[in-house]
Design an enzyme around this catalytic site. Sequence first.
Site, PDB file in Angstrom:
ATOM      1  N   ASP A  43       7.343  22.151  -7.268  1.00 32.32           N
ATOM      2  CA  ASP A  43       8.136  22.963  -8.189  1.00 32.32           C
ATOM      3  C   ASP A  43       9.067  22.057  -9.005  1.00 32.32           C
ATOM      4  O   ASP A  43      10.246  22.353  -9.182  1.00 32.32           O
ATOM      5  CB  ASP A  43       8.927  24.008  -7.395  1.00 32.32           C
ATOM      6  N   GLU A  48      20.122  32.344  -7.923  1.00 36.06           N
ATOM      7  CA  GLU A  48      19.527  33.372  -7.080  1.00 36.06           C
ATOM      8  C   GLU A  48      18.037  33.435  -7.366  1.00 36.06           C
ATOM      9  O   GLU A  48      17.618  33.710  -8.478  1.00 36.06           O
ATOM     10  CB  GLU A  48      20.193  34.724  -7.347  1.00 36.06           C
ATOM     11  N   LEU A  94      25.693  29.991  -7.596  1.00 31.54           N
ATOM     12  CA  LEU A  94      25.071  29.014  -8.502  1.00 31.54           C
ATOM     13  C   LEU A  94      23.666  29.407  -8.916  1.00 31.54           C
ATOM     14  O   LEU A  94      23.155  28.974  -9.947  1.00 31.54           O
ATOM     15  CB  LEU A  94      25.002  27.638  -7.823  1.00 31.54           C
ATOM     16  N   LYS A 131      22.786  27.473   0.680  1.00 29.84           N
ATOM     17  CA  LYS A 131      21.692  28.372   0.314  1.00 29.84           C
ATOM     18  C   LYS A 131      21.447  29.296   1.489  1.00 29.84           C
ATOM     19  O   LYS A 131      21.226  28.848   2.606  1.00 29.84           O
ATOM     20  CB  LYS A 131      20.413  27.582  -0.005  1.00 29.84           C
TER      21      LYS A 131
HETATM   22  P1  ADP Z   1      16.617  28.389  -6.090  1.00 27.93           P
HETATM   23  O1  ADP Z   1      15.952  27.825  -7.317  1.00 27.93           O
HETATM   24  O2  ADP Z   1      15.652  28.702  -5.003  1.00 27.93           O
HETATM   25  O3  ADP Z   1      17.540  29.499  -6.395  1.00 27.93           O
HETATM   26  P2  ADP Z   1      17.923  25.778  -5.856  1.00 27.93           P
HETATM   27  O4  ADP Z   1      17.895  24.954  -4.608  1.00 27.93           O
HETATM   28  O5  ADP Z   1      17.106  25.308  -7.006  1.00 27.93           O
HETATM   29  O6  ADP Z   1      17.561  27.263  -5.436  1.00 27.93           O
HETATM   30  O7  ADP Z   1      19.439  25.900  -6.317  1.00 27.93           O
HETATM   31  C1  ADP Z   1      19.815  26.779  -7.365  1.00 27.93           C
HETATM   32  C2  ADP Z   1      20.806  26.108  -8.283  1.00 27.93           C
HETATM   33  O8  ADP Z   1      21.981  25.731  -7.561  1.00 27.93           O
HETATM   34  C3  ADP Z   1      20.301  24.821  -8.903  1.00 27.93           C
HETATM   35  O9  ADP Z   1      19.542  25.043 -10.064  1.00 27.93           O
HETATM   36  C4  ADP Z   1      21.590  24.073  -9.180  1.00 27.93           C
HETATM   37  O10 ADP Z   1      22.172  24.523 -10.377  1.00 27.93           O
HETATM   38  C5  ADP Z   1      22.478  24.493  -8.030  1.00 27.93           C
HETATM   39  N1  ADP Z   1      22.436  23.508  -6.927  1.00 27.93           N
HETATM   40  C6  ADP Z   1      21.561  23.474  -5.897  1.00 27.93           C
HETATM   41  N2  ADP Z   1      21.796  22.441  -5.066  1.00 27.93           N
HETATM   42  C7  ADP Z   1      22.876  21.789  -5.573  1.00 27.93           C
HETATM   43  C8  ADP Z   1      23.641  20.626  -5.166  1.00 27.93           C
HETATM   44  N3  ADP Z   1      23.357  19.922  -4.059  1.00 27.93           N
HETATM   45  N4  ADP Z   1      24.695  20.268  -5.944  1.00 27.93           N
HETATM   46  C9  ADP Z   1      25.018  20.966  -7.052  1.00 27.93           C
HETATM   47  N5  ADP Z   1      24.345  22.047  -7.479  1.00 27.93           N
HETATM   48  C10 ADP Z   1      23.285  22.470  -6.765  1.00 27.93           C
END
Ligand code: ADP
Length: 353
Positions: free
Chosen positions: A168, A30, A28, A56
């Site tokens: 953020d 990175e 989803l 994650k």
């Molecule tokens: P990073 O920005 O550090 O890569 P994030 O926690 O923002 O990590 O997650 C990356 C992406 O994954 C998000 O922008 C979203 O699209 C998806 N995502 C994260 N958490 C969830 C969740 N609980 N349910 C659905 N999608 C999620």
Amino acid sequence: FDMFVLAFLERFFRTTYRKDDFVLGKKLGEGAFGVVYRVSLAKKPSSKKEGDLVLKKATEYGAVEIWMNERVRRACANCCADFLYGFLESSSKKGGEYWLIWRYEGESTLSDLTQSKDFPYNVETMILGEVQALPKGIERENRIIQTIMRQLLFALDGLHSTGIVHRDIKPQNIIFSEGSRTFKIIDLGAAADLRVGINYIPKEFLLDPRYAAPEQYIMSTQTPSAPSAPVAAALSPVLWQLNLPDRFDIYSTGLIFLQMAFPGFRTDNGLIQFNRQLKRCDYDLNAWRKTVEPRAGVELRRGFELLDLDGGIGWELLTSMVRYKARQRVSAKAALAHPYFDREALLALSFMQ
Ligand code: ADP
Ligand code: MG
């Protein structure tokens, strides 16, 4: 009443997970500090084949993110994505990585939704469940944007009341929860918990410059960066009052409000261009408006029109969020009490006019 005992018990009796429990699905996201996957449980393959959890895999900073999610889980569960569990996965290579598990909230972030040509109408049925009787136009759009802003500020107020500053806030870190039909905050990887002095930003970590308030560093440089936990706990209410670190998130949220009102600022380039213009006006939104409005195109004028509805109450809220001085920005709680969200009061106002 010992919160630590309670937290321990709660954690002890909760379902725990290990690496082998998960089947990885689609990636989803990175970032610099982790990779995010949609996953399902190996023992309980979900009916949806894509899985109903999110994983994650984070680097060393994952420990802080687990801490933040545990706090949020206990203090304001509904403001953020539903966190299930976090652990150190040390069976693989060098030092291991932190694994964090959430419930999969849905497929769209606010960023995905605002990128659609149909925004904000594409969100209308998602939040309200039905299409409004109003004809298409700025009034109906304003009402949808109002609802999104209220949900956002509600979640932010929950975080801030818990003593957490997100740092953020941006559309990519706001997920639409299909279960509760509300927007929730995600990605506490850069968050600071001021009540206990966990305020860690790795040196190489840069706050997203597109949404960052001008002060950049939320605590004044005179504040010791890492006081011991008991000292920080005693000092933090004072530090909070002195520095108002929560207003950093308010600035970012104000920029999201702006992007929702003005389609032209929804793209990266559009927002960067706006930031440049605002900086040239010394971060004075009213001054910025004076410079752009006389030669504004249809789209820009329409944005001002939307914010000017009901006696300019939307513009008033926007200008109280996007200000140079943190001290002069409204808090999330005060913003929620702003007349922009108060339809009854507005109605009374319109009768008086
Ligand atoms: P990073 O920005 O550090 O890569 P994030 O926690 O923002 O990590 O997650 C990356 C992406 O994954 C998000 O922008 C979203 O699209 C998806 N995502 C994260 N958490 C969830 C969740 N609980 N349910 C659905 N999608 C999620
Ligand atoms: Mg993110």
